[in-house]
Every structure is written in C-alpha cells, then in structure tokens.
Scaffold this active site. Structure first.
Site, short mmCIF file in Angstrom:
data_model
loop_
_atom_site.label_atom_id
_atom_site.label_comp_id
_atom_site.label_asym_id
_atom_site.label_seq_id
_atom_site.Cartn_x
_atom_site.Cartn_y
_atom_site.Cartn_z
N HIS A 1 1.06 -1.81 0.11
CA HIS A 1 0.14 0.05 -0.11
C HIS A 1 1.04 1.40 0.03
O HIS A 1 0.34 2.21 -0.64
CB HIS A 1 -1.10 0.50 1.20
CG HIS A 1 -1.77 -0.70 0.94
ND1 HIS A 1 -3.55 -0.71 1.30
CD2 HIS A 1 -1.47 -2.28 0.72
CE1 HIS A 1 -4.03 -1.77 1.02
NE2 HIS A 1 -3.20 -2.71 0.94
N ASN B 1 -2.37 -4.97 -8.83
CA ASN B 1 -1.11 -3.81 -9.05
C ASN B 1 -0.41 -5.20 -9.93
O ASN B 1 -0.04 -4.85 -11.00
CB ASN B 1 -0.35 -3.71 -7.82
CG ASN B 1 0.26 -2.53 -8.99
OD1 ASN B 1 0.13 -1.74 -9.30
ND2 ASN B 1 1.87 -2.54 -8.76
N ASP C 1 -5.19 5.95 3.24
CA ASP C 1 -5.81 4.56 2.21
C ASP C 1 -7.13 4.41 2.43
O ASP C 1 -8.14 4.95 3.80
CB ASP C 1 -4.95 3.53 3.00
CG ASP C 1 -5.02 2.27 2.24
OD1 ASP C 1 -6.50 1.23 1.84
OD2 ASP C 1 -3.84 1.96 2.10
N GLN D 1 9.54 -5.79 -12.32
CA GLN D 1 8.27 -6.49 -12.63
C GLN D 1 8.13 -5.53 -14.14
O GLN D 1 7.55 -6.33 -15.06
CB GLN D 1 7.14 -6.63 -11.53
CG GLN D 1 6.33 -7.12 -12.28
CD GLN D 1 5.41 -8.01 -10.99
OE1 GLN D 1 5.78 -9.08 -10.31
NE2 GLN D 1 4.15 -6.95 -11.09
N GLN E 1 -8.22 -11.25 -3.35
CA GLN E 1 -6.95 -12.31 -4.61
C GLN E 1 -7.74 -13.66 -5.15
O GLN E 1 -8.07 -13.42 -6.28
CB GLN E 1 -5.71 -12.85 -3.86
CG GLN E 1 -4.12 -11.25 -3.94
CD GLN E 1 -3.67 -12.28 -3.04
OE1 GLN E 1 -3.58 -13.67 -2.63
NE2 GLN E 1 -3.06 -11.23 -1.83
#
Length: 466
Positions: free
Chosen positions: A20, A368, A119, A349, A389
């Site tokens: 986060h 992400n 957040d 990545q 997920q």
C-alpha cells in the site's frame, strides 16, 4: 532568512502494510510535482516510510515530507509468529496515533491540514475531516469489482446468510458481480470477526466511503465502465487513475534502450534478451506472501521437469528454501542464473512483463500485478491467497479469460505442469494473449498525455491543491 510557510498543507495517511505504501507515494509525488508550493505530510510507520523514502527525502528534501506515526508495538516486542500480529497491534493504536502525528506536523509547519488523503482502509478519515472541516479523499488500491463487493456488504450478508463460503452461491443479485461465488469473496465481506481489528476496519470502511469527496481507484475508465457506473450510484465520485505503477514511468517500447543497471541490479532484462520470444515463465508472489514449503518444492519440480526457461523473483534465501539439486541445476558459478533459469531477490516487474521473451506470469493475483500483466500483454497462472486475490482470480479466469487458476487452488507439480503446458504450448494460451492485446492498447491510451487516467489525475490534482 526564514522560509515562508507553504500555501497549503495536505495530510496523507497510509495503511503501512503489504503493497500500500509505494503506490500511495507514487500518487502523492505526481500531485506534489504539479504544486511545489504545497507541502504533503506523508504519515506512515518508521518501517513503512523507511522502505520508500530515501534518506534525503526523509530529512526534508522536496515538498513531500516523511512523518512517522506510532506503530503500536510495545517497546520490547517479541513476535509470536502470528502473521497478522503487527497489523492488529497497529490498528489498536489508530486513529489516535494519526491524530497525534497530524497535530505535531501542523505545529511544526505552522499551517493546518487543508485536505486529507488516506488509504481507503482507514475509515476514520471520514471522522478526521468532520473534526477539521476539510476534504477527504480515500484511495482504493485494488480493483473495482472487490470495491463493489465491499459496498454491497450488507446485501451480501442478508442474501447469503452468515454461513456463506459454500461454493454453491453466486452474486447474481448484484449487477456486475454475477460470476463471483461466495467463496471468492474476502472473508470480511461474509462476516464480521469482532476479535480482529482488521475485520472491524473493513467493516467500517464501506459506510465511511459514502461520505468521501471522491474515491480514487487503481483502475482505468475503459476497463470496466459498467462496474464504475455501479459504484457511481453509491459513491459521490470515482476517479480511476491507474495503473498507478505507471504514473511516474511512461510506457516503453521494445525498441528502446535497455534498462540502466541501477534500475535492474540483477540483470534481468539482459538475461531476458537472450531468451526466445514468449518462452519465459516469470514468477513472483509480491512483497509479502511466502509460499508453503511443499508448494516451493512442487513448483521447483514442475519447472525442472518441463525445462522451460524461468525468471523467479524469490523472497528469502534460495539455498535454504529450494531443493539443493534444483538450485545446483539452476545456477552457475557466478550466481543464481544460467542460460535457462534465473533466480533473483528482486526484479523490475513492469519492465520484465513488457519484455517479448516473457510468455506467462505465475502470480498471487494482486491487483497491481495483474494490471502490469495487462500492460505487458502476458497471460497468467493464478495462485491466490487472501483478501481480494480470490475475486481477482475468478475475474481473470472466468470473466476476462486471461489466466488459468491452478487445480485445487494450490501449487502442485502436476497442476503447475498442466497450467504451463496450456499457456505456453497450446491454443488456449495463444487465444489468451490475443484477448490481452486490446487491453494492453487500452492501457497505453489511458496513460497517454490526453488519456482518461491522466485526465483523472489532473482532476485529482485540482481537487487536492486548489
């Protein structure tokens, strides 16, 4: 000569766990670059801020200022081994630790907070702005489908009952979530666990979001306009500004110069340059998740037997956690790589997934990571663990048909070999890659200077700083 106070002072409160902190800082730095006379106080724990701020930035460089909140840990802290322990202890300290840190920052700067970004998990942002009379902008780092499920928490519980999670019921009563099963939902949506601070936080979040000036989402308008429209029925405003990981790095083409060593310290791109097109398995389970030992062994055996080239971003010590014979076959005298395999502690990545040699991404289904797979046009093999997920996995496999879930939801040798074969060598994989191409192009358009995500970011900048 005294330094004049900033024109405005914006508070940024982070949920300092998992992945986060980095995306929040990416958003804030984009806004801060457009408003150099506005100061952004970035509130996180000493550990979370230390992971994302350089020493110079933490000591006051630029207009984004690192501010530490109490992490809730006792002075003498001995971990019990419970994975959520640090999260639970931190949440016991909120919101008091944030109130205290914000008041200290206001005294130090001499300017009150004029806008609060948090957040989305931090539900108490709604209470903070009522006390201060300022605007609250929560940021949701997952995808729009899980957010919609949270908004409908009460209806889901009323309809499914408290037992839930039976794999026999779908959310056909919620437009846009008809393919989602009860077992795919985060457990906090099905039921409240009053003994868990995390569960209580998630319980309070949906109603708080209804009061926010806008909710920022890590997505793009074009990805699922129907879901965005459903969210707009409940929330005051939605601003899709994703993929957030691309905000500070414009899309690259394969013809551009290779990455500098500083951006790729383990030589991943150079190694990929030597591999055939669409042949490499890229493996990463994010920055938090650790596979069970039996799954690590099963994955190593599957890679060994299939003999496909792989790049594994491995958390921990490969020599301690991987089978010794596997490490021996996968390395050379120079380190954890050879002509057909490479094991690294970290990989760039986004650039890896854009490389033409990568044929499939074995992932934990973090949102992400999935957005970055779209950006690279790479199909996925899915091993979800918790939170959003499982929903992401279901959407990828059944709704978007851009990934394959592992048989039984766990990594086994046979299941992994079958999934690799389907994606890399069979017609199914080719069809998945074909479906991702339009999405890859859609993201490129959204992130262009005049694209939807860039325009939404400009609207967010205006809302925060003007």
């Amino acid at each position: 000569m005294s330094v004049p106070p900033p024109r405005k002072h914006v508070g940024v409160c982070v949920f300092p766990f998992a992945s986060h902190t980095s995306p929040m800082l990416a958003i804030v730095r984009q806004i801060a670059a457009s408003a150099p006379d506005v100061l952004f106080s970035f509130f996180g724990t000493k550990t979370s801020n230390g992971q994302v701020f350089s020493k110079e930035a933490a000591e006051g460089g630029g207009n984004v200022r690192s501010c530490v909140v109490d992490d809730g840990l006792p002075e003498v802290y001995v971990p019990s081994g419970y994975p959520m322990e640090t999260v639970e202890l931190f949440l016991k300290a909120v919101p008091g630790n944030f109130y205290k840190a914000i008041e200290a920052a206001e005294r130090a700067v001499g300017v009150k907070i004029s806008c609060l970004i948090t957040d989305a998990f931090l539900w108490f942002g709604a209470e903070m702005v009522r006390d201060k009379g300022v605007r609250w902008i929560p940021v949701w780092f997952s995808g729009p489908q899980p957010l919609l499920a949270h908004v409908y928490t009460d209806l889901i519980r009323e309809t499914l009952g408290s037992e839930g999670l039976q794999d026999s019921k779908t959310l056909d009563f919620i437009p846009g979530l008809e393919s989602i099963r009860d077992k795919d939902l985060p457990s906090e949506v099905i039921r409240l666990d009053p003994t868990s601070q995390f569960s209580v936080m998630i319980e309070k979040m949906p109603q708080s979001l209804l009061t926010a000036a806008t909710v920022v989402v890590n997505s793009l308008d074009e990805l699922n306009p129907f879901i965005t429209a459903q969210l707009q029925k409940h929330l005051k405003k939605i601003l899709n500004v994703g993929p957030i990981s691309m905000l500070s790095t414009p899309p690259k083409t394969e013809k551009e110069a290779p990455l500098l060593p500083a951006a790729d310290p383990h030589g991943c791109i150079q190694w990929l340059n030597e591999q055939p097109p669409a042949s490499v398995v890229y493996i990463s389970f994010g920055s938090v998740i650790t596979l069970l030992p039996r799954e690590v062994t099963a994955l190593a055996e599957a890679l060994d037997e299939t003999a496909v080239p792989f790049l594994w971003s491995f958390r921990g010590d490969p020599n301690e956690q991987l089978p010794p014979e596997f490490v021996t076959r996968s390395t050379t005298a120079e380190g954890c790589s050879n002509s057909k395999s490479k094991i690294v502690p970290w990989a760039p990545q986004l650039d890896v997934l854009r490389h033409s040699s990568v044929g499939v991404f074995l992932t934990h289904c973090g949102w992400n990571s999935l957005l970055e797979s779209f950006t690279g046009g790479v199909p996925t093999i899915l091993r979800p663990f918790y939170g959003d997920q499982n929903m992401n996995c279901r959407c990828m496999e059944v709704v978007m048909r851009m990934g394959i879930g592992l048989e039984g939801g766990k990594i086994t040798k046979a299941g992994t070999m079958a999934a690799l074969r389907r994606v890399l060598f069979e017609k199914e994989g080719k069809e998945m890659r074909g479906r991702i191409v339009p999405l890859k192009e859609m993201i490129a358009r959204a992130m262009a200077a005049s694209g939807s995500s860039r325009k939404n970011l400009e609207s967010l900048m205006e809302m925060v700083t003007k």
